[in-house]
Design a protein around this motif. Sequence first.
Motif, PDB file in Angstrom:
ATOM      1  N   LYS A 295       0.814  -1.228   0.000  1.00  0.00           N
ATOM      2  CA  LYS A 295       0.000   0.000   0.000  1.00  0.00           C
ATOM      3  C   LYS A 295       0.843   1.271   0.000  1.00  0.00           C
ATOM      4  N   ASN A 296       1.880   1.313   0.833  1.00  0.00           N
ATOM      5  CA  ASN A 296       2.680   2.535   0.985  1.00  0.00           C
ATOM      6  C   ASN A 296       3.633   2.794  -0.176  1.00  0.00           C
ATOM      7  N   ILE A 297       3.692   1.855  -1.102  1.00  0.00           N
ATOM      8  CA  ILE A 297       4.552   2.053  -2.287  1.00  0.00           C
ATOM      9  C   ILE A 297       3.861   2.975  -3.295  1.00  0.00           C
ATOM     10  N   ILE A 298       2.540   2.977  -3.285  1.00  0.00           N
ATOM     11  CA  ILE A 298       1.764   3.828  -4.192  1.00  0.00           C
ATOM     12  C   ILE A 298       1.583   5.198  -3.542  1.00  0.00           C
ATOM     13  N   SER A 299       2.096   6.227  -4.199  1.00  0.00           N
ATOM     14  CA  SER A 299       2.012   7.574  -3.615  1.00  0.00           C
ATOM     15  C   SER A 299       0.942   8.440  -4.262  1.00  0.00           C
ATOM     16  N   ASN A 300       0.665   8.234  -5.551  1.00  0.00           N
ATOM     17  CA  ASN A 300      -0.282   9.111  -6.256  1.00  0.00           C
ATOM     18  C   ASN A 300      -1.044   8.331  -7.317  1.00  0.00           C
ATOM     19  N   CYS A 301      -2.326   8.642  -7.456  1.00  0.00           N
ATOM     20  CA  CYS A 301      -3.170   8.060  -8.503  1.00  0.00           C
ATOM     21  C   CYS A 301      -3.828   9.200  -9.290  1.00  0.00           C
ATOM     22  N   PHE A 302      -3.841   9.064 -10.614  1.00  0.00           N
ATOM     23  CA  PHE A 302      -4.390  10.112 -11.477  1.00  0.00           C
ATOM     24  C   PHE A 302      -5.372   9.514 -12.482  1.00  0.00           C
ATOM     25  N   LYS A 303      -6.379  10.305 -12.831  1.00  0.00           N
ATOM     26  CA  LYS A 303      -7.254   9.921 -13.928  1.00  0.00           C
ATOM     27  C   LYS A 303      -6.478  10.027 -15.243  1.00  0.00           C
ATOM     28  N   LEU A 304      -6.932   9.312 -16.249  1.00  0.00           N
ATOM     29  CA  LEU A 304      -6.230   9.283 -17.531  1.00  0.00           C
ATOM     30  C   LEU A 304      -6.099  10.683 -18.135  1.00  0.00           C
ATOM     31  N   LYS A 305      -7.121  11.517 -17.942  1.00  0.00           N
ATOM     32  CA  LYS A 305      -7.088  12.868 -18.520  1.00  0.00           C
ATOM     33  C   LYS A 305      -5.997  13.739 -17.878  1.00  0.00           C
ATOM     34  N   ASN A 306      -5.515  13.331 -16.711  1.00  0.00           N
ATOM     35  CA  ASN A 306      -4.455  14.074 -16.021  1.00  0.00           C
ATOM     36  C   ASN A 306      -3.089  13.427 -16.226  1.00  0.00           C
ATOM     37  N   PHE A 307      -2.914  12.790 -17.381  1.00  0.00           N
ATOM     38  CA  PHE A 307      -1.679  12.037 -17.653  1.00  0.00           C
ATOM     39  C   PHE A 307      -0.431  12.921 -17.654  1.00  0.00           C
TER      40      PHE A 307
END
Length: 326
Positions: A295-307
């Motif tokens: 879990k702590n390895i993932i820092s940020n998630c973005f929608k495809l439009k914010n590529f």
Amino acid sequence: MINTSLIYNKKSVKLVNRKVYPKKNDVVIKVRSCGICGSDIKILNGNNKRVEAGRVIGHEISGQICNIVSKKLVTSNQNIILGADIPNKLNKDFALGHEIDGGFQRYLIVKRKLLSKIPHVKTNKKINFNIASLCEPLACTLNGFEKINFKKGGDILIFGNGPMGNLIASVGLYFKSKRILIIDNNLKRMKFGVKSKYVKRLHIDKLKKQKKLKNFKYGFIACNSTFAQNNILNYISNNGYVNYFSGVTYDHKFPLIDTNLIHYKELKVVGSHGSKKKHILKAANLIINKKVQLKNIISNCFKLKNFIKAFDYAKKQKGLKIILNP
């Protein structure tokens, strides 16, 4: 149906809406998560000749199988976790996001016969799609541990507090390691990563001043650093193991390794790259059954439009693993 995809073209990607028409023998996967890998950054920098213009890149993929009912696409309850490298008789490079379209798109359409050759795991269990997209790099990590014949409880030195360095730490914890030290030169990035009383982090400047640092049985280089490649052998105990888990780019000076250390300390030095089907299957099952801390390895998630912002975060190492959610 309309498929939104990131199309690669000469050091850039463009968001495009395309009409696609799945056929009877196609499997349609609704991509829920696709991680940005260092190799994707190399592609965008023009340093990968395998990828042609018009390709959809991205190879760290998790999603859901879709069914076509009365010409409409219906998402099923069956989840899928994909590997990247596709075995072939010629043993040539052939992978999702490279020679064929990958996961930076809303729907990944794959021929049923081809899907049978792609290492993957289907499950009806509820999964965290973001964590599931770490399956492919986790499989590479398992391959790396296999290459050094890792024994449970062994202590580990890791150069690089990036996503791969933290995946190595996670697998180390899975194998009961109680002494894991991660070295990095990015103070801000060192705030991210696996949390455990057995995992310590040290800035590279402080490493140079350490006079009483006890040697480690196992060492991994998980960063693009000639300093790491030149110096890791100094910190490995006699009869220890070192995995050159990362290479260096051609704009760096090539490493100058003291082979006397290999000779007199009787070190076993290997490299590892990619993974095989068995590693994908094991990685996917570890994720599905929540056996590894990711879990702590993932820092940020973005929608495809914010590529654009997502790739900027990845390029400038503003966090750890960056995920796109199509």
